[in-house]
Design a protein around this motif. Structure first.
Motif, PDB file in Angstrom:
ATOM      1  N   GLN A  60     -11.114 -69.286  75.042  1.00 38.89           N
ATOM      2  CA  GLN A  60     -10.804 -70.711  75.170  1.00 38.89           C
ATOM      3  C   GLN A  60      -9.344 -70.973  74.795  1.00 38.89           C
ATOM      4  N   SER A  61      -8.639 -71.706  75.651  1.00 36.18           N
ATOM      5  CA  SER A  61      -7.228 -71.988  75.418  1.00 36.18           C
ATOM      6  C   SER A  61      -7.025 -72.860  74.183  1.00 36.18           C
ATOM      7  N   GLU A  62      -5.884 -72.668  73.536  1.00 39.60           N
ATOM      8  CA  GLU A  62      -5.519 -73.489  72.380  1.00 39.60           C
ATOM      9  C   GLU A  62      -5.443 -74.965  72.749  1.00 39.60           C
ATOM     10  N   THR A  63      -5.162 -75.257  74.016  1.00 38.41           N
ATOM     11  CA  THR A  63      -5.006 -76.644  74.442  1.00 38.41           C
ATOM     12  C   THR A  63      -6.337 -77.360  74.602  1.00 38.41           C
ATOM     13  N   ALA A  64      -7.453 -76.628  74.487  1.00 44.21           N
ATOM     14  CA  ALA A  64      -8.766 -77.242  74.691  1.00 44.21           C
ATOM     15  C   ALA A  64      -9.707 -76.911  73.542  1.00 44.21           C
ATOM     16  N   GLN A  65      -9.177 -76.910  72.344  1.00 46.07           N
ATOM     17  CA  GLN A  65     -10.039 -76.678  71.191  1.00 46.07           C
ATOM     18  C   GLN A  65      -9.573 -77.489  69.990  1.00 46.07           C
ATOM     19  N   ILE A  66     -10.534 -77.729  69.106  1.00 45.39           N
ATOM     20  CA  ILE A  66     -10.265 -78.392  67.829  1.00 45.39           C
ATOM     21  C   ILE A  66     -10.684 -77.401  66.751  1.00 45.39           C
ATOM     22  N   ARG A  67      -9.743 -77.025  65.897  1.00 45.71           N
ATOM     23  CA  ARG A  67     -10.005 -75.937  64.954  1.00 45.71           C
ATOM     24  C   ARG A  67      -9.261 -76.192  63.650  1.00 45.71           C
ATOM     25  N   GLY A  68      -9.872 -75.769  62.544  1.00 46.07           N
ATOM     26  CA  GLY A  68      -9.205 -75.919  61.259  1.00 46.07           C
ATOM     27  C   GLY A  68     -10.119 -75.555  60.113  1.00 46.07           C
ATOM     28  N   ARG A  69      -9.820 -76.110  58.943  1.00 49.77           N
ATOM     29  CA  ARG A  69     -10.588 -75.759  57.746  1.00 49.77           C
ATOM     30  C   ARG A  69     -10.643 -76.948  56.795  1.00 49.77           C
ATOM     31  N   ILE A  70     -11.783 -77.057  56.117  1.00 51.00           N
ATOM     32  CA  ILE A  70     -11.935 -78.045  55.048  1.00 51.00           C
ATOM     33  C   ILE A  70     -12.204 -77.275  53.764  1.00 51.00           C
ATOM     34  N   ALA A  71     -11.194 -77.155  52.919  1.00 48.21           N
ATOM     35  CA  ALA A  71     -11.355 -76.448  51.652  1.00 48.21           C
ATOM     36  C   ALA A  71     -12.202 -77.285  50.704  1.00 48.21           C
ATOM     37  N   ASN A  72     -13.075 -76.613  49.950  1.00 49.75           N
ATOM     38  CA  ASN A  72     -13.963 -77.281  48.986  1.00 49.75           C
ATOM     39  C   ASN A  72     -14.863 -78.313  49.656  1.00 49.75           C
ATOM     40  N   ALA A  73     -15.269 -78.040  50.882  1.00 49.06           N
ATOM     41  CA  ALA A  73     -16.122 -78.983  51.610  1.00 49.06           C
ATOM     42  C   ALA A  73     -17.506 -79.038  50.985  1.00 49.06           C
ATOM     43  N   PRO A  74     -18.055 -80.230  50.752  1.00 51.85           N
ATOM     44  CA  PRO A  74     -19.429 -80.344  50.259  1.00 51.85           C
ATOM     45  C   PRO A  74     -20.396 -79.666  51.228  1.00 51.85           C
ATOM     46  N   LYS A  75     -21.393 -78.988  50.697  1.00 46.95           N
ATOM     47  CA  LYS A  75     -22.320 -78.233  51.526  1.00 46.95           C
ATOM     48  C   LYS A  75     -23.455 -79.117  52.045  1.00 46.95           C
ATOM     49  N   GLY A  76     -24.011 -78.699  53.179  1.00 43.34           N
ATOM     50  CA  GLY A  76     -25.230 -79.318  53.676  1.00 43.34           C
ATOM     51  C   GLY A  76     -25.055 -80.538  54.555  1.00 43.34           C
ATOM     52  N   LYS A  77     -23.823 -80.966  54.793  1.00 47.99           N
ATOM     53  CA  LYS A  77     -23.582 -82.122  55.650  1.00 47.99           C
ATOM     54  C   LYS A  77     -22.453 -81.800  56.619  1.00 47.99           C
ATOM     55  N   PRO A  78     -22.486 -82.376  57.819  1.00 47.28           N
ATOM     56  CA  PRO A  78     -21.384 -82.144  58.749  1.00 47.28           C
ATOM     57  C   PRO A  78     -20.173 -82.982  58.371  1.00 47.28           C
ATOM     58  N   ALA A  79     -19.012 -82.532  58.802  1.00 50.95           N
ATOM     59  CA  ALA A  79     -17.818 -83.360  58.693  1.00 50.95           C
ATOM     60  C   ALA A  79     -17.849 -84.376  59.831  1.00 50.95           C
ATOM     61  N   LYS A  80     -16.840 -85.219  59.894  1.00 44.41           N
ATOM     62  CA  LYS A  80     -16.760 -86.196  60.981  1.00 44.41           C
ATOM     63  C   LYS A  80     -15.487 -85.954  61.775  1.00 44.41           C
ATOM     64  N   LEU A  81     -15.654 -85.906  63.083  1.00 51.68           N
ATOM     65  CA  LEU A  81     -14.547 -85.738  64.012  1.00 51.68           C
ATOM     66  C   LEU A  81     -14.366 -87.034  64.787  1.00 51.68           C
ATOM     67  N   VAL A  82     -13.125 -87.508  64.871  1.00 53.39           N
ATOM     68  CA  VAL A  82     -12.821 -88.724  65.627  1.00 53.39           C
ATOM     69  C   VAL A  82     -11.767 -88.367  66.674  1.00 53.39           C
ATOM     70  N   VAL A  83     -12.160 -88.425  67.948  1.00 55.57           N
ATOM     71  CA  VAL A  83     -11.249 -88.101  69.047  1.00 55.57           C
ATOM     72  C   VAL A  83     -10.976 -89.368  69.847  1.00 55.57           C
ATOM     73  N   ASN A  84      -9.731 -89.775  69.867  1.00 57.29           N
ATOM     74  CA  ASN A  84      -9.335 -90.982  70.605  1.00 57.29           C
ATOM     75  C   ASN A  84     -10.218 -92.181  70.254  1.00 57.29           C
ATOM     76  N   GLY A  85     -10.561 -92.278  68.964  1.00 59.84           N
ATOM     77  CA  GLY A  85     -11.321 -93.425  68.481  1.00 59.84           C
ATOM     78  C   GLY A  85     -12.826 -93.275  68.516  1.00 59.84           C
ATOM     79  N   VAL A  86     -13.348 -92.174  69.069  1.00 63.67           N
ATOM     80  CA  VAL A  86     -14.795 -91.969  69.164  1.00 63.67           C
ATOM     81  C   VAL A  86     -15.226 -90.952  68.106  1.00 63.67           C
ATOM     82  N   ALA A  87     -16.133 -91.364  67.212  1.00 60.86           N
ATOM     83  CA  ALA A  87     -16.576 -90.509  66.113  1.00 60.86           C
ATOM     84  C   ALA A  87     -17.780 -89.673  66.524  1.00 60.86           C
ATOM     85  N   MET A  88     -17.846 -88.446  65.990  1.00 61.89           N
ATOM     86  CA  MET A  88     -18.965 -87.545  66.248  1.00 61.89           C
ATOM     87  C   MET A  88     -19.053 -86.545  65.100  1.00 61.89           C
TER      88      MET A  88
END
Length: 255
Positions: A60-88
């Motif tokens: 998958q090209s770098e131009t079509a992915q969302i990637r990174g890290r959350i240090a010390n992330a609380p376990k058991g729950k998803p993070a939240k992603l907001v792309v162009n104002g739409v949360a998921m």
């Protein structure tokens, strides 16, 4: 200066709080200007039953992915992603890393990632100058708020097409990216050239393991003419109470 026992305790508590606080890093996409012409950008993802979740395919090209890290992330729950104002929701692995494909359009785009507890976030903005890029004119994003549950997105188009987990690619080019069976989603339908006419968006509560009556709330975002002055976003939330429940979320006319 010497600290009293109480002062030492407060200092230790303050240091521990700073150390344990989540820190969000976005490695891709990078901010600024770019041109994605010639990039290998895959939309559909691999599905492996009985358990399937959002995944990144090899190459998958770098131009079509969302990637990174959350240090010390609380376990058991998803993070939240907001792309162009739409949360998921955004799945985070045991090491705090996240990665998912995303089909960005040309023009200005923004990505924000929030830690599972909402206390930390990072944001980036970029402009893709590739004018010949395929642009999503209709995007439908389904997510829900419980783990271990399977909610399915169904999109019916004016020409009789039906996108769902059993038929993820329509003859008219509209496509569903993945069938998530492990909870939260998201499942994303996208079409670059949607036929004109009446559309119907349904969600189906497929199941939740042994307990078939876990209450979960589905969220459906419908985005038309994304990244244009005519862009429109609509958000709908629907409570789903038991496996087998099928709900019509929205009927609308495009354009």
């Amino acid at each position: 200066m010497k600290l009293t026992p109480l002062g030492l305790l407060l200092a230790f508590t303050f240091t521990f709080t700073l150390t344990a606080q989540a820190q969000v890093t976005i490695e891709s996409p990078r901010g600024g200007w770019r041109n994605s012409a010639g990039a290998q950008e895959q939309y559909s993802q691999e599905v492996n039953y009985p358990a399937s979740s959002v995944n990144m395919q090899e190459g998958q090209s770098e131009t079509a992915q969302i990637r990174g890290r959350i240090a010390n992330a609380p376990k058991g729950k998803p993070a939240k992603l907001v792309v162009n104002g739409v949360a998921m929701p955004l799945e985070v692995d045991e090491n705090g890393r996240y990665a998912r494909p995303y089909g960005f359009g040309s023009g200005a785009n923004s990505v924000e990632v929030r830690s599972p507890d909402g206390r930390a976030r990072a944001r980036t903005q970029f402009v893709d100058t590739y004018e010949g890029k395929t642009q999503s004119r209709l995007r439908v994003v389904l997510s829900w708020d419980s783990p271990g549950t399977d909610i399915d997105l169904h999109v019916i188009s004016p020409d009789g097409g039906h996108a769902w987990y059993g038929n993820r690619v329509m003859k008219n080019g509209g496509a569903l990216d993945v069938d998530v069976t492990t909870g939260y989603g998201p499942e994303i339908f996208s079409s670059a050239n949607p036929p004109k006419g009446n559309y119907h968006v349904y969600v189906n509560y497929f199941g939740s393991g042994e307990n078939q009556s876990i209450l979960t709330v589905a969220q459906v975002a419908i985005i038309t003419n994304e990244n244009t002055p005519r862009e429109k976003q609509q958000i709908f939330r629907v409570p789903m109470r038991a496996a087998g429940e099928l709900t019509l979320v929205k009927s609308f006319v495009f354009p």
